[in-house]
Motif scaffolding. Structure first.
Motif, PDB file in Angstrom:
ATOM      1  N   ALA C  51     -38.244  23.046  30.343  1.00 21.24           N
ATOM      2  CA  ALA C  51     -38.926  21.538  30.492  1.00 21.24           C
ATOM      3  C   ALA C  51     -39.660  21.106  29.846  1.00 21.24           C
ATOM      4  O   ALA C  51     -40.017  22.161  29.082  1.00 21.24           O
ATOM      5  CB  ALA C  51     -39.632  21.416  31.718  1.00 21.24           C
ATOM      6  N   TYR C  52     -39.080  20.171  28.856  1.00 18.48           N
ATOM      7  CA  TYR C  52     -40.271  19.338  27.327  1.00 18.48           C
ATOM      8  C   TYR C  52     -41.808  18.863  29.073  1.00 18.48           C
ATOM      9  O   TYR C  52     -41.734  17.377  28.934  1.00 18.48           O
ATOM     10  CB  TYR C  52     -39.615  18.445  27.260  1.00 18.48           C
ATOM     11  N   MET C  55     -43.485  16.174  28.631  1.00 20.29           N
ATOM     12  CA  MET C  55     -42.735  14.513  28.598  1.00 20.29           C
ATOM     13  C   MET C  55     -42.095  13.824  29.894  1.00 20.29           C
ATOM     14  O   MET C  55     -42.531  13.415  30.932  1.00 20.29           O
ATOM     15  CB  MET C  55     -41.482  14.389  27.601  1.00 20.29           C
ATOM     16  N   LYS C  58     -45.092  12.830  32.414  1.00 18.50           N
ATOM     17  CA  LYS C  58     -45.246  11.260  31.550  1.00 18.50           C
ATOM     18  C   LYS C  58     -43.647  10.693  32.005  1.00 18.50           C
ATOM     19  O   LYS C  58     -43.976   9.734  33.181  1.00 18.50           O
ATOM     20  CB  LYS C  58     -44.632  11.410  30.020  1.00 18.50           C
ATOM     21  N   LEU C 115     -34.836  10.937  38.892  1.00 14.54           N
ATOM     22  CA  LEU C 115     -34.843  12.582  37.651  1.00 14.54           C
ATOM     23  C   LEU C 115     -34.405  12.444  37.197  1.00 14.54           C
ATOM     24  O   LEU C 115     -34.020  13.485  36.224  1.00 14.54           O
ATOM     25  CB  LEU C 115     -35.875  12.807  38.856  1.00 14.54           C
ATOM     26  N   LYS C 116     -32.803  12.952  38.059  1.00 16.79           N
ATOM     27  CA  LYS C 116     -31.918  13.106  37.185  1.00 16.79           C
ATOM     28  C   LYS C 116     -30.983  12.655  36.117  1.00 16.79           C
ATOM     29  O   LYS C 116     -30.973  13.022  34.613  1.00 16.79           O
ATOM     30  CB  LYS C 116     -30.671  13.437  38.412  1.00 16.79           C
ATOM     31  N   ALA C 117     -31.983  11.172  35.798  1.00 17.39           N
ATOM     32  CA  ALA C 117     -31.416  10.958  35.119  1.00 17.39           C
ATOM     33  C   ALA C 117     -32.148  10.463  33.856  1.00 17.39           C
ATOM     34  O   ALA C 117     -32.004  10.278  32.404  1.00 17.39           O
ATOM     35  CB  ALA C 117     -31.046   9.180  35.087  1.00 17.39           C
ATOM     36  N   THR C 118     -33.279  11.121  33.946  1.00 17.76           N
ATOM     37  CA  THR C 118     -34.845  10.710  32.739  1.00 17.76           C
ATOM     38  C   THR C 118     -35.472  11.391  32.365  1.00 17.76           C
ATOM     39  O   THR C 118     -36.009  11.826  31.316  1.00 17.76           O
ATOM     40  CB  THR C 118     -35.534   9.758  33.037  1.00 17.76           C
ATOM     41  N   VAL C 119     -35.845  13.136  33.405  1.00 11.35           N
ATOM     42  CA  VAL C 119     -36.989  13.538  33.379  1.00 11.35           C
ATOM     43  C   VAL C 119     -36.477  14.582  32.320  1.00 11.35           C
ATOM     44  O   VAL C 119     -35.364  15.304  32.619  1.00 11.35           O
ATOM     45  CB  VAL C 119     -36.990  14.135  34.064  1.00 11.35           C
ATOM     46  N   PRO C 120     -36.925  15.035  30.988  1.00  7.41           N
ATOM     47  CA  PRO C 120     -36.684  16.017  29.919  1.00  7.41           C
ATOM     48  C   PRO C 120     -36.642  17.248  30.825  1.00  7.41           C
ATOM     49  O   PRO C 120     -37.673  18.282  30.146  1.00  7.41           O
ATOM     50  CB  PRO C 120     -36.908  15.797  28.849  1.00  7.41           C
ATOM     51  N   ILE C 121     -35.099  17.592  31.604  1.00  9.60           N
ATOM     52  CA  ILE C 121     -35.570  19.711  31.748  1.00  9.60           C
ATOM     53  C   ILE C 121     -34.131  19.379  32.143  1.00  9.60           C
ATOM     54  O   ILE C 121     -33.279  19.062  32.351  1.00  9.60           O
ATOM     55  CB  ILE C 121     -36.154  19.194  33.405  1.00  9.60           C
ATOM     56  N   CYS C 140     -27.137  11.590  33.268  1.00  5.60           N
ATOM     57  CA  CYS C 140     -28.362  11.140  32.328  1.00  5.60           C
ATOM     58  C   CYS C 140     -28.319  10.235  31.428  1.00  5.60           C
ATOM     59  O   CYS C 140     -26.741  10.094  31.174  1.00  5.60           O
ATOM     60  CB  CYS C 140     -28.330  12.794  32.144  1.00  5.60           C
TER      61      CYS C 140
ATOM     62  N   PHE D  12     -34.788  21.808  22.748  1.00  3.54           N
ATOM     63  CA  PHE D  12     -34.906  22.630  24.246  1.00  3.54           C
ATOM     64  C   PHE D  12     -34.050  23.034  24.438  1.00  3.54           C
ATOM     65  O   PHE D  12     -32.683  22.926  23.581  1.00  3.54           O
ATOM     66  CB  PHE D  12     -35.366  21.017  24.898  1.00  3.54           C
ATOM     67  N   GLU D  61     -42.923  12.368  22.685  1.00  3.17           N
ATOM     68  CA  GLU D  61     -43.302  12.098  24.368  1.00  3.17           C
ATOM     69  C   GLU D  61     -42.430  10.655  24.808  1.00  3.17           C
ATOM     70  O   GLU D  61     -42.641  10.579  26.105  1.00  3.17           O
ATOM     71  CB  GLU D  61     -44.438  12.758  25.215  1.00  3.17           C
ATOM     72  N   TYR D  63     -39.103   8.433  24.715  1.00  2.00           N
ATOM     73  CA  TYR D  63     -37.465   8.244  24.329  1.00  2.00           C
ATOM     74  C   TYR D  63     -37.798   7.514  23.326  1.00  2.00           C
ATOM     75  O   TYR D  63     -38.098   5.735  23.525  1.00  2.00           O
ATOM     76  CB  TYR D  63     -37.049   7.802  25.616  1.00  2.00           C
ATOM     77  N   ILE D  86     -29.481  16.196  29.366  1.00  2.00           N
ATOM     78  CA  ILE D  86     -30.498  16.726  30.408  1.00  2.00           C
ATOM     79  C   ILE D  86     -29.935  17.738  31.573  1.00  2.00           C
ATOM     80  O   ILE D  86     -28.858  16.370  32.309  1.00  2.00           O
ATOM     81  CB  ILE D  86     -31.503  15.412  30.889  1.00  2.00           C
ATOM     82  N   SER D  87     -30.703  17.752  32.803  1.00  3.53           N
ATOM     83  CA  SER D  87     -29.591  18.471  34.018  1.00  3.53           C
ATOM     84  C   SER D  87     -30.769  19.258  35.046  1.00  3.53           C
ATOM     85  O   SER D  87     -30.479  19.898  35.029  1.00  3.53           O
ATOM     86  CB  SER D  87     -28.842  19.474  33.388  1.00  3.53           C
ATOM     87  N   GLY D  88     -31.690  18.171  35.052  1.00  2.00           N
ATOM     88  CA  GLY D  88     -33.051  18.401  35.861  1.00  2.00           C
ATOM     89  C   GLY D  88     -32.668  18.413  37.078  1.00  2.00           C
ATOM     90  O   GLY D  88     -31.317  17.504  37.546  1.00  2.00           O
TER      91      GLY D  88
END
Lengths: 151, 89, 151, 89
Positions: C51-52, C55, C58, C115-121, C140, D12, D61, D63, D86-88
């Protein structure tokens, strides 16, 4: 696997999560019904639930079957606690695991809506003024036109 | 209209409180319309009158359609439950 | 209350349920993302998440705010586990409590989609043939037209 | 187009593996279009070329819209992150 239960024991979310977990699944969705401390301005001290147990289990099994007719899901757990359920504790839990998330999310929502409409369980609210009241779900399948107490 | 059979009637929630009992035995005709079965139960337990418009029945743990004109067949030992509006969840 | 977290610790569903519980609420809805043992016919041994972190927190806070703009909810918890997540264990949990059930059900679904679209993980799958692959959510927000690996 | 400022660039996931580092320092013009900022980063780290069509950026932090023609202003000490798909979840 379908697991249905009617129990006087507190509901353990961790236990139920493990019960529905599967290595084939990427998603578990859950709905918990919890006891609120208020209803239409009255302070609720506790809820008391009563079930027609064998029929309640049978109706829960039917809900599991209906879910499987509509969605590809792996495991289903439906538990209703009966007896006294203090404020903030869970009276009902529905958990569904599925390979992908949309199925379990939809199945859980269907499950709780259907449970409120068909499973023979009754709730009595006890208020801090000493009065109490048997509730009626707006979803329930009864023919009555009486004013429904929704929750 | 068939013979008389002895069934067990179960009461729950408000209907249990009104009747003052969890169950009772009842002799009814073996072939009845659901609405007539409910009327027989209410005739024996008058206190249920105030709920009559909102009661459902189950026979051996399955709902019956209270508005159906179809005759249901009962046999001795069957269990009928008086089901007031439900409120689980 | 909004609670967001990025952690290497296993996710405790009981703990999170208690965290979002409220005497004002009749409903808690939850979504758990869990590690599947397969992807397109390959056997997955484990997932590893990166993860970042600042961010990610946030962006999770933004999701909480967006949920509150749309639905009347009480408490929100969003947790993402990072590092190695073995098969069957949870990588992400979203829990929402609300007075009535429809709000928390809708909010949880919105939350996991966002979350799947925006959270940087980022997720790397390790397969039993020794290969590994960084994944890409179909949701994403990237401009790429590359073939998406959905999960 | 303004002065030069020294920023920190974070990498990352796949971009981190390609660069072989979690971060680097970079001197860039203080006023740039996002797409030019990304090009400056890729120019310094050629291995990122294969990801270039799928990379996003964040500044401190948040986009930035990589397709926007609007100039963003950077100051020394700002943190820019290179964000692969991303792929969380």
């Amino acid at each position: 696997m379908d697991s249905v239960d009617v129990t006087t024991e507190p509901i353990s979310v961790d236990h139920l999560t493990q019960l529905v977990s599967s290595p084939k699944c990427g998603a578990i969705s859950m709905f918990l019904g919890t006891t609120r401390d208020n209803f239409q301005g009255k302070n609720v001290i506790q809820l008391e639930y009563e079930a027609y147990e064998p029929m309640a289990r049978k109706e829960m099994q039917k809900i599991c079957a209906e879910i499987r007719e509509q969605w590809s899901v792996e495991n289903i757990a439906i538990v209703h606690r009966i007896g006294v359920v203090p404020v903030m504790e869970a009276s009902v839990a529905i958990l569904v695991s599925s390979p992908h998330r949309s199925e379990s999310l939809a199945a859980v929502e269907y499950g709780i809506n259907k449970l409120k409409a068909t499973v023979p369980i009754w709730k009595k609210e006890l208020y801090d003024d000493g009065t109490c009241s048997w509730k009626q779900n707006s979803e329930c399948c009864h023919v009555s036109n009486k004013h429904a107490n929704t929750s | 209209m068939g013979e008389l059979v002895k069934i067990t009637v179960l009461f729950f929630a408000k209907s249990r409180e009104l009747v003052g009992n969890k169950s009772s035995e009842l002799e009814v005709k073996s072939d009845v319309r659901p609405t007539d079965l409910l009327q027989s139960i209410i005739s024996k337990h008058n206190s249920l009158q105030i709920l009559s418009g909102s009661l459902l029945l189950s026979i051996n743990e399955d709902y019956v359609d209270i508005n159906s004109e179809e005759i249901v067949s009962l046999k001795s030992g069957d269990t009928v439950a008086v089901i007031p509006p439900i409120s689980g969840g």
